[in-house]
Design an enzyme around this catalytic site. Structure first.
Site, PDB file in Angstrom:
ATOM      1  N   CYS A  54     -49.376  38.553  27.160  1.00  0.00           N
ATOM      2  CA  CYS A  54     -48.285  38.249  28.095  1.00  0.00           C
ATOM      3  C   CYS A  54     -48.070  39.421  29.047  1.00  0.00           C
ATOM      4  O   CYS A  54     -47.541  39.251  30.142  1.00  0.00           O
ATOM      5  CB  CYS A  54     -47.015  37.959  27.319  1.00  0.00           C
ATOM      6  SG  CYS A  54     -46.634  39.262  26.158  1.00  0.00           S
TER       7      CYS A  54
ATOM      8  N   GLU B 180     -37.387  43.031  21.840  1.00  0.00           N
ATOM      9  CA  GLU B 180     -37.950  43.266  20.512  1.00  0.00           C
ATOM     10  C   GLU B 180     -38.387  44.718  20.426  1.00  0.00           C
ATOM     11  O   GLU B 180     -38.820  45.304  21.424  1.00  0.00           O
ATOM     12  CB  GLU B 180     -39.120  42.322  20.256  1.00  0.00           C
ATOM     13  CG  GLU B 180     -38.641  40.880  20.128  1.00  0.00           C
ATOM     14  CD  GLU B 180     -39.685  39.913  19.587  1.00  0.00           C
ATOM     15  OE1 GLU B 180     -39.336  39.091  18.725  1.00  0.00           O
ATOM     16  OE2 GLU B 180     -40.839  39.969  20.027  1.00  0.00           O
TER      17      GLU B 180
ATOM     18  N   ASN C 196     -51.914  34.940  20.033  1.00  0.00           N
ATOM     19  CA  ASN C 196     -52.713  36.016  20.648  1.00  0.00           C
ATOM     20  C   ASN C 196     -52.630  37.377  19.939  1.00  0.00           C
ATOM     21  O   ASN C 196     -53.583  38.152  19.995  1.00  0.00           O
ATOM     22  CB  ASN C 196     -52.406  36.136  22.144  1.00  0.00           C
ATOM     23  CG  ASN C 196     -50.962  36.386  22.459  1.00  0.00           C
ATOM     24  OD1 ASN C 196     -50.088  36.263  21.594  1.00  0.00           O
ATOM     25  ND2 ASN C 196     -50.688  36.738  23.696  1.00  0.00           N
TER      26      ASN C 196
END
Ligand code: NAP
Length: 498
Positions: A301, A475, A168
């Site tokens: 997400c 992250e 994505n």
């Protein structure tokens, strides 16, 4: 609503595709798969093949891991500044080729060009951020409490990594892993998603152009992900698995990784609640809803999956939101007028529609949209659903499409209960003018991230990640590099007692 998807590639598009490496990157060189096999990458706006690229098999995966293992020791010994400068050059090269990267993402993934340009900025920022972090990775030196010894603590690269990315965000998901791994001194094998591998191919070439030594980054696109990555995960020379994708696949990889007690980072699925309180600025909430829902056609997400709105303002919010959704133009991402591109494939579009159809069959009302769009490609109408029953499938599963179900609440406690009624815990959004209420929500909502009166929260300088079944690890930010390091402690006697 019309879809004006032209099927033919322009000269510019053809030239760009001609410059994308089509091999596997192993030990600094592009080469065909050992089997000679290739697989096709399609444009989801037309269903037509863009390019065929090498299809890695088990043997190629093994060669890529060998290259990463062989390069590890020398790479770990490089000066942090050297690694930083490679990342900085890569940031500059990606930025200089922003239009190429944006167009390539639009072609293989479908997002509108303006959004693809936004992703280039976001994705490149990880290269710049971790070029800065590479030289700011500090240990410590201290005395034991008894005064009898000295404690030296240092950070070391964890070792060869396997990085698995989803389709994505083809650039940002790669840079968010590759940049901190490079900064920490790790070597790696990147396995991009087979639906959108072209951006990773071009990005890997940019990393080589930026001076990354052979073997540090190896790229194996494949149509058989499990077969190629399985043996790598079982190989005790692999020291880290960083995965972004669905919770379903993440769970399986975690089980496999347990064999060698492999270090893992898991960025998994989400089911973000978007809370609107009656004191919110409803225009700002509707703008935030558009951003949190429609970014990437809802295929994110972090996408708002459930709109949880206080009963007293639910109709007004739904009307404002639906008017904005109805004003969207659906089409091929390369058309300047397009706000909403296609979904990634027919399976995704059909899944989105089955969620909508189930909700409508159970009494929900489509205020706008509610159906797929005819024509080539996998388009779905931007949709707002009112009167969705609590417990409906559309509230429990990740929609991954431009569909916004609205449920209502009366009290703050009820809002919190609805928001937390999911096994996921990635993003959340709260709209209220009451800062105390906003901070109370941050305390009570189980999510790794919250947008407070904000519909967009991703930032390279922010720790991105989830709780519950949305995964583990972070992250970006200062946490991002730590995922690729381990802590080593060295004990020494007190020099005065020697
Ligand atoms: P996916 O089906 O789980 O695939 C993700 C990656 O895993 C792809 O590279 C895929 O390869 C690979 N894969 C699939 N099965 C595998 C196996 N058995 N062994 C090893 N690798 C395997 O997810 P997706 O459909 O690409 O992406 C959408 C999902 O990603 C959504 O759930 C979304 O929420 C999540 N996501 C999470 C974040 C986050 O930061 N938390 C960010 C973006 C997306 P193939 O493409 O070849 O199948």
């Amino acid at each position: 609503m019309t879809v004006s998807a032209t099927n033919e590639l322009t000269q510019r598009e053809s030239e760009l595709l001609a410059g994308v490496p089509t091999g596997l990157l192993i030990n600094g060189a592009w080469r065909p798969a050992a089997s000679g096999k290739t697989f096709d990458v399609e444009d989801p706006a037309t269903g037509k093949v863009l390019l065929s690229i090498a299809d890695a098999g088990v043997e190629d995966g093994a060669a890529a891991l060998d290259a990463a293992v062989d390069a590890q020791e020398a790479w770990a010994a490089t000066a942090p500044r050297e690694r930083a400068e490679i990342l900085r050059r890569a940031f500059e090269l990606v930025t200089a080729r922003a239009d190429d990267f944006a167009l390539l993402m639009t072609l293989e993934m479908g997002k509108p060009l303006a959004e693809a340009r936004g992703e280039v900025t976001y994705g490149a920022e990880f290269l710049r951020w971790f070029s800065e972090e590479a030289v700011r990775s500090f240990g410590r030196f201290s005395q034991s409490p008894e005064g009898t010894s000295r404690l030296l603590v240092q950070k070391k690269p964890v070792g060869p990594c396997l990085l698995i990315t989803p389709w994505n965000f083809p650039l940002a998901m790669a840079t968010r892993k590759v940049a901190p791994a490079v900064a920490a001194g790790c070597t790696m094998v990147l396995k991009p998603a087979n639906l959108t591998p072209l951006t990773s191919q071009l990005f890997a070439q940019v990393m080589l152009d930026a001076g990354l030594p052979a073997g540090v980054l190896n790229v194996v696109a494949t149509s058989s992900a499990g077969a190629v990555t399985g043996p790598m995960i079982q190989d005790s020379r692999l020291r880290k698995l960083s995965f972004t994708g669905s919770t379903q696949v993440g769970r399986r990889l975690l089980a496999d990784a347990s064999q060698n007690v492999l270090r893992t980072s898991m960025e998994l699925g989400g089911n973000a609640p978007f809370l609107v309180f009656e004191d919110a600025d409803l225009d700002a909430a509707a703008d935030g809803a558009m951003a949190a829902k429609l970014r990437n056609m809802g295929e994110a997400c972090t996408a708002a999956n459930r709109f949880i709105v206080q009963e007293s303002v639910a109709d007004e919010f739904a009307a404002k939101f639906a008017a904005k959704m109805a004003a969207m133009t659906t089409g091929r991402g390369t058309e300047p007028s397009t706000n909403v591109g296609p979904l990634i494939d027919a399976k995704s579009r059909d899944k989105v529609h089955s969620l909508v159809a189930d909700a409508v069959a159970d009494g929900a009302e489509a205020v706008v949209g509610g159906a797929p769009v005819d024509g080539p490609g996998y388009f779905y109408q931007p949709t707002v659903l009112k009167g969705v029953e609590p417990g409906a499938r559309i509230l429990t599963e990740e929609i991954f499409g431009p569909v916004a179900p609205i449920v209502t609440f009366k009290t703050e406690d009820e809002a919190v209960a609805l928001a937390n009624d999911t096994e996921f815990g990635l993003a959340s959004y709260v709209f209220t003018k009451d800062l105390n209420r906003g901070l109370r929500m941050a305390d009570r909502i189980e999510a790794g991230m919250m947008g407070l009166n904000a519909g967009v929260i991703s930032n390279a300088a922010a720790p991105f990640g989830g709780v519950k079944q949305s995964g583990m690890g972070r992250e970006g930010s200062i946490e991002g590099i730590a995922e690729y390091q381990y802590t080593q402690y060295i004990g020494m006697p007190n020099p005065h007692s020697m």
